[in-house]
Design a protein around this motif. Structure first.
Motif, PDB file in Angstrom:
ATOM      1  N   ALA A  15       0.754  -1.109   0.083  1.00 26.71           N
ATOM      2  CA  ALA A  15       0.083   0.143  -0.175  1.00 26.71           C
ATOM      3  C   ALA A  15       1.066   1.387  -0.043  1.00 26.71           C
ATOM      4  CB  ALA A  15      -0.943   0.047   1.236  1.00 26.71           C
ATOM      5  N   SER A  16       2.082   1.412   0.664  1.00 21.38           N
ATOM      6  CA  SER A  16       2.847   2.319   0.706  1.00 21.38           C
ATOM      7  C   SER A  16       3.581   2.758  -0.618  1.00 21.38           C
ATOM      8  CB  SER A  16       3.962   2.184   1.763  1.00 21.38           C
ATOM      9  OG  SER A  16       3.360   2.079   2.979  1.00 21.38           O
ATOM     10  N   LEU A  17       3.985   1.591  -1.437  1.00 21.63           N
ATOM     11  CA  LEU A  17       4.389   1.650  -2.691  1.00 21.63           C
ATOM     12  C   LEU A  17       3.528   2.242  -3.674  1.00 21.63           C
ATOM     13  CD1 LEU A  17       6.752  -1.392  -2.946  1.00 21.63           C
ATOM     14  CD2 LEU A  17       7.393   1.132  -2.617  1.00 21.63           C
ATOM     15  N   ILE A  18       2.043   1.746  -3.519  1.00 24.15           N
ATOM     16  CA  ILE A  18       1.302   2.207  -4.471  1.00 24.15           C
ATOM     17  C   ILE A  18       0.968   3.770  -4.159  1.00 24.15           C
ATOM     18  CG2 ILE A  18      -1.218   2.248  -4.933  1.00 24.15           C
ATOM     19  CD1 ILE A  18      -1.181  -0.876  -4.702  1.00 24.15           C
ATOM     20  N   GLY A  19       1.194   4.085  -2.939  1.00 25.64           N
ATOM     21  CA  GLY A  19       0.644   5.485  -2.514  1.00 25.64           C
ATOM     22  C   GLY A  19       1.830   6.516  -3.168  1.00 25.64           C
ATOM     23  N   VAL A  20       3.105   5.864  -2.819  1.00 27.19           N
ATOM     24  CA  VAL A  20       4.309   6.746  -3.409  1.00 27.19           C
ATOM     25  C   VAL A  20       4.087   7.157  -5.044  1.00 27.19           C
ATOM     26  CG1 VAL A  20       6.721   6.740  -3.759  1.00 27.19           C
ATOM     27  CG2 VAL A  20       5.835   6.348  -1.611  1.00 27.19           C
ATOM     28  N   CYS A  21       3.788   5.712  -5.689  1.00 22.59           N
ATOM     29  CA  CYS A  21       3.538   5.854  -7.051  1.00 22.59           C
ATOM     30  C   CYS A  21       2.386   6.778  -7.415  1.00 22.59           C
ATOM     31  CB  CYS A  21       3.281   4.453  -7.699  1.00 22.59           C
ATOM     32  SG  CYS A  21       4.589   3.521  -7.896  1.00 22.59           S
ATOM     33  N   VAL A  24       3.946  10.566  -6.824  1.00 21.68           N
ATOM     34  CA  VAL A  24       4.844  10.839  -7.963  1.00 21.68           C
ATOM     35  C   VAL A  24       3.980  11.223  -9.257  1.00 21.68           C
ATOM     36  CG1 VAL A  24       6.803  10.010  -9.262  1.00 21.68           C
ATOM     37  CG2 VAL A  24       7.028   9.835  -6.928  1.00 21.68           C
ATOM     38  N   GLY A  25       3.130  10.546  -9.340  1.00 21.68           N
ATOM     39  CA  GLY A  25       2.243  10.543 -10.783  1.00 21.68           C
ATOM     40  C   GLY A  25       1.576  11.865 -10.650  1.00 21.68           C
ATOM     41  N   MET A  26       1.086  12.337  -9.550  1.00 22.52           N
ATOM     42  CA  MET A  26       0.381  13.485  -9.082  1.00 22.52           C
ATOM     43  C   MET A  26       1.570  14.792  -9.533  1.00 22.52           C
ATOM     44  SD  MET A  26      -2.189  12.804  -6.100  1.00 22.52           S
ATOM     45  CE  MET A  26      -1.914  14.672  -5.443  1.00 22.52           C
ATOM     46  N   ILE A  27       2.712  14.539  -8.858  1.00 21.75           N
ATOM     47  CA  ILE A  27       3.545  15.661  -8.947  1.00 21.75           C
ATOM     48  C   ILE A  27       3.870  15.710 -10.564  1.00 21.75           C
ATOM     49  CG2 ILE A  27       6.018  16.256  -8.804  1.00 21.75           C
ATOM     50  CD1 ILE A  27       5.657  14.839  -5.978  1.00 21.75           C
ATOM     51  N   ILE A  28       4.009  14.709 -11.318  1.00 19.94           N
ATOM     52  CA  ILE A  28       4.492  14.739 -13.039  1.00 19.94           C
ATOM     53  C   ILE A  28       3.469  15.164 -13.778  1.00 19.94           C
ATOM     54  CG2 ILE A  28       4.871  13.336 -14.878  1.00 19.94           C
ATOM     55  CD1 ILE A  28       6.733  11.455 -12.809  1.00 19.94           C
ATOM     56  N   ALA A  29       2.238  15.010 -13.249  1.00 17.41           N
ATOM     57  CA  ALA A  29       1.172  15.361 -14.045  1.00 17.41           C
ATOM     58  C   ALA A  29       0.672  16.974 -13.820  1.00 17.41           C
ATOM     59  CB  ALA A  29      -0.221  14.624 -13.790  1.00 17.41           C
ATOM     60  N   ALA A  30       1.239  17.582 -12.674  1.00 17.43           N
ATOM     61  CA  ALA A  30       0.791  18.713 -12.312  1.00 17.43           C
ATOM     62  C   ALA A  30       1.813  19.802 -13.056  1.00 17.43           C
ATOM     63  CB  ALA A  30       0.986  19.193 -10.744  1.00 17.43           C
ATOM     64  N   ARG A  31       1.497  21.089 -13.327  1.00 15.57           N
ATOM     65  CA  ARG A  31       2.097  22.046 -14.064  1.00 15.57           C
ATOM     66  C   ARG A  31       2.057  23.203 -13.163  1.00 15.57           C
ATOM     67  NH1 ARG A  31       4.733  18.692 -16.490  1.00 15.57           N
ATOM     68  NH2 ARG A  31       3.758  17.731 -18.073  1.00 15.57           N
ATOM     69  N   GLY A  32       3.364  24.022 -13.319  1.00 10.25           N
ATOM     70  CA  GLY A  32       3.719  25.350 -12.869  1.00 10.25           C
ATOM     71  C   GLY A  32       3.463  25.322 -11.338  1.00 10.25           C
ATOM     72  N   GLU A  33       2.658  26.127 -10.680  1.00 16.09           N
ATOM     73  CA  GLU A  33       2.956  26.251  -9.257  1.00 16.09           C
ATOM     74  C   GLU A  33       1.969  25.047  -8.521  1.00 16.09           C
ATOM     75  OE1 GLU A  33       4.496  28.382  -7.291  1.00 16.09           O
ATOM     76  OE2 GLU A  33       5.279  28.872  -8.949  1.00 16.09           O
ATOM     77  N   ASP A  34       0.988  24.296  -9.469  1.00 13.27           N
ATOM     78  CA  ASP A  34       0.380  23.152  -8.717  1.00 13.27           C
ATOM     79  C   ASP A  34       1.330  22.100  -8.413  1.00 13.27           C
ATOM     80  OD1 ASP A  34      -2.121  24.771  -9.336  1.00 13.27           O
ATOM     81  OD2 ASP A  34      -2.384  23.772 -11.255  1.00 13.27           O
ATOM     82  N   ARG A  35       2.624  22.189  -9.055  1.00  9.95           N
ATOM     83  CA  ARG A  35       3.598  20.925  -8.728  1.00  9.95           C
ATOM     84  C   ARG A  35       3.820  21.115  -7.161  1.00  9.95           C
ATOM     85  NH1 ARG A  35       8.118  20.014 -13.004  1.00  9.95           N
ATOM     86  NH2 ARG A  35       7.776  17.883 -12.249  1.00  9.95           N
ATOM     87  N   LEU A  36       3.917  22.265  -6.681  1.00  7.97           N
ATOM     88  CA  LEU A  36       4.299  22.496  -5.271  1.00  7.97           C
ATOM     89  C   LEU A  36       3.268  22.005  -4.474  1.00  7.97           C
ATOM     90  CD1 LEU A  36       6.134  25.988  -5.257  1.00  7.97           C
ATOM     91  CD2 LEU A  36       7.163  23.643  -4.770  1.00  7.97           C
TER      92      LEU A  36
END
Length: 104
Positions: A15-21, A24-36
């Motif tokens: 479950a931890s590995l799935i959560g981390v994945c 990371v996917g949310m960070i990669i998909a976000a753009r600009g200030e939404d990444r922070l």
């Protein structure tokens, strides 16, 4: 260790590995200030939960949880503003990011 504890540990790690994945996917998909905001979402979620849980336990709003959230979120935003910035140029132009702090 007994079998139920090994199974529980395996489920927790999976479950931890799935959560981390997903994170990371949310960070990669976000753009600009939404990444922070996407990068600091786990810290925000956890500190909100600690505040709500502590409030329910003691019956009043504790201030230490709000200070903890402010401290951790500030550090998270600072860290990820350094990590997630594009490569810096050595021109020294005004407005280029320096160490996570924007100069103007």
């Amino acid at each position: 260790m007994s079998k139920p504890f090994e199974f529980g540990q395996t489920i927790l790690v999976f479950a931890s590995l799935i959560g981390v994945c997903i994170w990371v996917g949310m960070i990669i998909a976000a753009r600009g200030e939404d990444r922070l905001s996407a990068a600091c979402k786990p810290v925000e979620f956890t500190t909100d939960f600690v505040h709500e849980f502590t409030t329910a336990l003691i019956g009043q709003q504790p201030t230490w949880t709000l200070y903890l959230q402010q401290y951790l979120m500030g550090g998270c935003y600072y860290f990820f503003s350094i990590v997630l910035t594009p490569a810096l140029s050595n021109t020294g132009e005004v407005g280029t990011p320096v160490g996570g702090i924007r100069t103007e």
